[in-house]
Design an enzyme around this catalytic site. Sequence first.
Site, PDB file in Angstrom:
ATOM      1  N   ARG A   1       0.847  -1.211   0.000  1.00  0.00           N
ATOM      2  CA  ARG A   1       0.000   0.000   0.000  1.00  0.00           C
ATOM      3  C   ARG A   1       0.872   1.246   0.000  1.00  0.00           C
ATOM      4  NH1 ARG A   1      -1.704   1.029   6.202  1.00  0.00           N
ATOM      5  NH2 ARG A   1       0.045  -0.071   7.125  1.00  0.00           N
TER       6      ARG A   1
ATOM      7  N   ARG B   1       5.835  10.129   3.144  1.00  0.00           N
ATOM      8  CA  ARG B   1       6.950  10.098   4.092  1.00  0.00           C
ATOM      9  C   ARG B   1       8.284  10.142   3.385  1.00  0.00           C
ATOM     10  NH1 ARG B   1       6.753   4.223   7.106  1.00  0.00           N
ATOM     11  NH2 ARG B   1       7.377   2.986   5.310  1.00  0.00           N
TER      12      ARG B   1
ATOM     13  N   ASP C   1      10.711  -6.715   8.770  1.00  0.00           N
ATOM     14  CA  ASP C   1      10.340  -5.864   7.628  1.00  0.00           C
ATOM     15  C   ASP C   1      10.121  -4.423   8.073  1.00  0.00           C
ATOM     16  OD1 ASP C   1       8.125  -7.389   8.855  1.00  0.00           O
ATOM     17  OD2 ASP C   1       6.858  -6.045   7.707  1.00  0.00           O
TER      18      ASP C   1
HETATM   19  P1  AMP Z   1       2.762  -3.044   8.105  1.00  0.00           P
HETATM   20  O1  AMP Z   1       1.931  -3.704   9.162  1.00  0.00           O
HETATM   21  O2  AMP Z   1       2.274  -1.698   7.730  1.00  0.00           O
HETATM   22  O3  AMP Z   1       4.221  -3.071   8.417  1.00  0.00           O
HETATM   23  O4  AMP Z   1       2.536  -3.914   6.798  1.00  0.00           O
HETATM   24  C1  AMP Z   1       2.941  -5.246   6.674  1.00  0.00           C
HETATM   25  C2  AMP Z   1       2.713  -5.699   5.251  1.00  0.00           C
HETATM   26  O5  AMP Z   1       1.324  -5.687   4.925  1.00  0.00           O
HETATM   27  C3  AMP Z   1       3.396  -4.854   4.194  1.00  0.00           C
HETATM   28  O6  AMP Z   1       3.780  -5.690   3.147  1.00  0.00           O
HETATM   29  C4  AMP Z   1       2.284  -3.925   3.771  1.00  0.00           C
HETATM   30  O7  AMP Z   1       2.489  -3.393   2.480  1.00  0.00           O
HETATM   31  C5  AMP Z   1       1.084  -4.853   3.809  1.00  0.00           C
HETATM   32  N1  AMP Z   1      -0.173  -4.111   4.009  1.00  0.00           N
HETATM   33  C6  AMP Z   1      -0.592  -3.506   5.131  1.00  0.00           C
HETATM   34  N2  AMP Z   1      -1.784  -2.922   4.961  1.00  0.00           N
HETATM   35  C7  AMP Z   1      -2.145  -3.155   3.685  1.00  0.00           C
HETATM   36  C8  AMP Z   1      -3.279  -2.808   2.890  1.00  0.00           C
HETATM   37  N3  AMP Z   1      -4.296  -2.113   3.384  1.00  0.00           N
HETATM   38  N4  AMP Z   1      -3.283  -3.224   1.611  1.00  0.00           N
HETATM   39  C9  AMP Z   1      -2.279  -3.923   1.090  1.00  0.00           C
HETATM   40  N5  AMP Z   1      -1.190  -4.290   1.791  1.00  0.00           N
HETATM   41  C10 AMP Z   1      -1.118  -3.905   3.064  1.00  0.00           C
HETATM   42 MG    MG Z   2       5.838  -2.318   7.539  1.00  0.00          MG
END
Ligand code: AMP
Ligand code: MG
Length: 485
Positions: free
Chosen positions: A93, A176, A252
């Site tokens: 995203r 960002r 990550d």
């Molecule tokens: P985060 O929890 O933000 O670190 O995200 C972990 C993973 O989930 C990353 O690969 C993000 O790109 C993916 N991700 C989180 N939210 C979304 C969303 N709404 N749509 C698509 N991918 C998402």
């Molecule tokens: Mg992340």
Amino acid sequence: VSQTLHIPFDNTYSQLPEAFYQKTSPFQAPKPTLIQFNKPLADELGISHKGATPEKLAEVFSGKTVPKGADPLAMAYAGHQFGHFVPQLGDGRALLLGEVLNKDGTRFDIQLKGSGQTAFSRRGDGRSPLGPAIREYIVSEAMHKLGVPTTRALALIATGEDVVRESVTPGAVFTRVAESHIRIGTFEYFSGNQDYESLKTLLNYTIERHYPDILKQERRVLSFLEHVVEAQALLIADWLGMGFIHGVMNTDNTSIIYQTIDYGPCAFMDSFERNKVYSSIDQFGRYAYSSQPRIAHWNLQVLAYALMPLIDESQHELALLKVEEFSERFEKAYLKKMFNKLGMQEFKKADSQLIGLWLNYLQEEKIDYTLSFRWLAEEANLQDSSPLPKTPAFSKFFGLWTAALSKQKTELTQAADFMNTINPVIIPRNHLIEKAIQLALKGEYSFFHELIEAVGEPYQTPKTNSELFRPPKPHEEVHETFCGT
Ligand code: AMP
Ligand code: MG
């Protein structure tokens, strides 16, 4: 007035082989509206925005119009989430628009978060709700002003589109700025795919971009690892010093440079509690406040294993020893930080018990972590007006502390002055962020703007609005934060 917005892109990541990303365009927000634009940061980055209307800024930073020179791409990465390996994550995203160089020649990524689906979205909608975007904006800018290396916030745009989470909520795009978005998980991605050519390319790119000093060294991989270990040691010490809990220290979400990245269910502690957890998804407290050093160490082991294919087998053990150095490096950084917070610029390891005594006292009496250091400075100034409860534990600490200071020939008032330069009055408290979010959801942004202003001057006691620095009253306390993915 001509609508000029010029971003002097100078892209390098998009020149890497195709395995590193998916090139794709942002989605078209139906009704982009500018909520906040960080002009000083834009200026630092050489972005010219004179004459650019809010409408123009909203179009560009929502991704509706792709600016000239941008080469939008979703970065590929993997990662260990809560201890489990996920071979493919990537920007699901987010999109890297491109890079710019500031006046010092430092390279920065400009990234849109919440800009639509990509090849890495899995089942996600590629969107970002407004609430978490507001949280990231406030907290990342606060961290910067607190002197903790971090990604920065350039813009916040409401998309005019609803997104569906637990409930229906407004969508946003958050822009960002990072010194890069390369994560431990980026290395894990290629290592996990056994694509060692790309792994080597990534390592060379990373070293050239972030650690050019080691370009000429013989054991480059080991040097790189050593630098990342040191960067994490310094960063986690900063976090603990500020009472910060990241909340999702997955690999990550771990940068390979000295930089906080990926603000989700993060929070600053109010009253001190060693095992404090805010994140609603951290059921077992894996990422609790005081577990952060141990988790960083674990994450660095993951990095070492990801790099092993590039390290001669005879040096594998040495690589692991580099990771083991984390504990010592962290302890050194942490003690320095905490002694400084206590007004001691010199210290002996033997005095470490002081830190323990102080923190035990804070925890026992449920004292506000941030303000406790300011109150202690008041005590040192013999104002005796501070709200610190004068328990036996306090007296014991105070006696030993003043004795240690006098041994160093530091006047109490001198210590107090120093303490007030490094211990903030203002942190973005959880209940204030929550209030800013709740108001923003009703279309009222003035408190969000006020909070952004306030965290911009963290060492000044605000004269007008005590709400901005006082601890929450019991009924105001917010104990749970959400990541809003
Ligand atoms: P985060 O929890 O933000 O670190 O995200 C972990 C993973 O989930 C990353 O690969 C993000 O790109 C993916 N991700 C989180 N939210 C979304 C969303 N709404 N749509 C698509 N991918 C998402
Ligand atoms: Mg992340």
